[in-house]
Design an enzyme around this catalytic site. Sequence first.
Site, PDB file in Angstrom:
ATOM      1  N   GLY A   6       0.834  -1.108   0.132  1.00 55.41           N
ATOM      2  CA  GLY A   6      -0.047   0.090   0.053  1.00 55.41           C
ATOM      3  C   GLY A   6       0.991   1.218   0.095  1.00 55.41           C
ATOM      4  N   SER A   7       2.130   1.233  -0.322  1.00 56.64           N
ATOM      5  CA  SER A   7       2.834   2.452  -0.606  1.00 56.64           C
ATOM      6  C   SER A   7       2.269   3.438  -1.440  1.00 56.64           C
ATOM      7  CB  SER A   7       4.096   2.111  -0.793  1.00 56.64           C
ATOM      8  OG  SER A   7       4.542   1.797  -2.051  1.00 56.64           O
ATOM      9  N   ASN A   8       1.673   3.029  -2.606  1.00 59.93           N
ATOM     10  CA  ASN A   8       0.922   3.922  -3.476  1.00 59.93           C
ATOM     11  C   ASN A   8      -0.389   4.587  -2.768  1.00 59.93           C
ATOM     12  OD1 ASN A   8       1.816   4.043  -6.526  1.00 59.93           O
ATOM     13  ND2 ASN A   8       2.085   2.183  -5.985  1.00 59.93           N
ATOM     14  N   ILE A  82     -10.918  -7.815 -11.872  1.00 58.76           N
ATOM     15  CA  ILE A  82     -12.267  -7.332 -11.304  1.00 58.76           C
ATOM     16  C   ILE A  82     -13.374  -8.190 -12.236  1.00 58.76           C
ATOM     17  CG2 ILE A  82     -13.380  -5.066 -11.572  1.00 58.76           C
ATOM     18  CD1 ILE A  82     -10.976  -5.013  -9.909  1.00 58.76           C
ATOM     19  N   ASN A  96      -6.022   1.654 -13.039  1.00 59.94           N
ATOM     20  CA  ASN A  96      -5.155   0.666 -12.416  1.00 59.94           C
ATOM     21  C   ASN A  96      -3.683   1.295 -12.865  1.00 59.94           C
ATOM     22  OD1 ASN A  96      -3.645  -1.601 -11.220  1.00 59.94           O
ATOM     23  ND2 ASN A  96      -3.579  -2.410 -13.081  1.00 59.94           N
ATOM     24  N   HIS A  98       0.055  -0.171 -13.731  1.00 57.90           N
ATOM     25  CA  HIS A  98       0.856  -1.235 -14.029  1.00 57.90           C
ATOM     26  C   HIS A  98       2.403  -0.849 -13.934  1.00 57.90           C
ATOM     27  CE1 HIS A  98       1.394  -5.353 -15.402  1.00 57.90           C
ATOM     28  NE2 HIS A  98       2.474  -4.827 -16.249  1.00 57.90           N
TER      29      HIS A  98
HETATM   30  C1  GRF Z   1       2.904  -1.104  -7.767  1.00 64.34           C
HETATM   31  O1  GRF Z   1       4.299  -1.415  -8.259  1.00 64.34           O
HETATM   32  C2  GRF Z   1       2.085  -1.045  -8.858  1.00 64.34           C
HETATM   33  O2  GRF Z   1       2.236  -0.691  -9.873  1.00 64.34           O
HETATM   34  C3  GRF Z   1       1.505  -2.509  -9.007  1.00 64.34           C
HETATM   35  O3  GRF Z   1       1.813  -3.115  -7.576  1.00 64.34           O
HETATM   36  C4  GRF Z   1       2.675  -2.228  -6.807  1.00 64.34           C
HETATM   37  C5  GRF Z   1       1.862  -2.100  -5.482  1.00 64.34           C
HETATM   38  O4  GRF Z   1       2.763  -1.482  -4.731  1.00 64.34           O
HETATM   39  N1  GRF Z   1       0.277  -2.683  -9.392  1.00 64.34           N
HETATM   40  P1  GRF Z   1       2.319  -0.920  -3.269  1.00 64.34           P
HETATM   41  O5  GRF Z   1       1.261  -1.667  -2.794  1.00 64.34           O
HETATM   42  O6  GRF Z   1       1.682   0.449  -3.499  1.00 64.34           O
HETATM   43  O7  GRF Z   1       3.522  -0.336  -2.421  1.00 64.34           O
END
Ligand code: GRF
Length: 185
Positions: A6-8, A82, A96, A98
């Site tokens: 979940g860093s994003n 999904i 999404n 990628h």
């Molecule tokens: C990211 O690299 C994203 O592109 C991919 O999964 C990863 C998720 O990383 N779909 P995080 O959980 O957000 O750290």
Amino acid sequence: MASGSGSNVENIARYFQKEGTIAIAAVLTNKRDAYVIDRCNKLDISALYFNRNAYSQSDLVLNLLKEIDPHLIVLAGFLWKIPDKIVHAFEGKIINIHPALLPKYGGKGMFGRHVHEKVKENGDSKSGITIHYVNENYDEGNIIFQESVALEDSDTVDEIAQKVHRLEYKHYPKIIEKLLKDSNG
Ligand code: GRF
């Protein structure tokens, strides 16, 4: 929606805390022990866990999403496909990210480290990110945004992953913001 660290999610949440007009209604996860839940606890964001049954054997997750009624459903490291019924209920509203330059390195099984390993194995001189709409097939929806980063022969898989993650953090919140602001006129 997220399945992992979940860093994003955290990066997006912090960006919009500063921005002030856009909020994350909830984070949904299919992994009970995903670190994204800890992050949500710290960030004061609602987090909900569901299993396969709720997701694809019943309409519970579909109905939950309808109840939340989000302007945008953002997948950030969410690993389950999904279901068609969710794609159709939220046509053009699911995006999404990628960690590669689609259409290269997409499809089932191509996620996270697997992608960067393949890029390394093939000796590519660049990788990058693709932000795209979600349709019925893995990684095949219309592309919204791509950005690339140069790779060195000496880059390890971890270094490739870091370079790609930096692009994700830089661009995903801004693209989300743009989509939401454009759709609201
Ligand atoms: C990211 O690299 C994203 O592109 C991919 O999964 C990863 C998720 O990383 N779909 P995080 O959980 O957000 O750290």
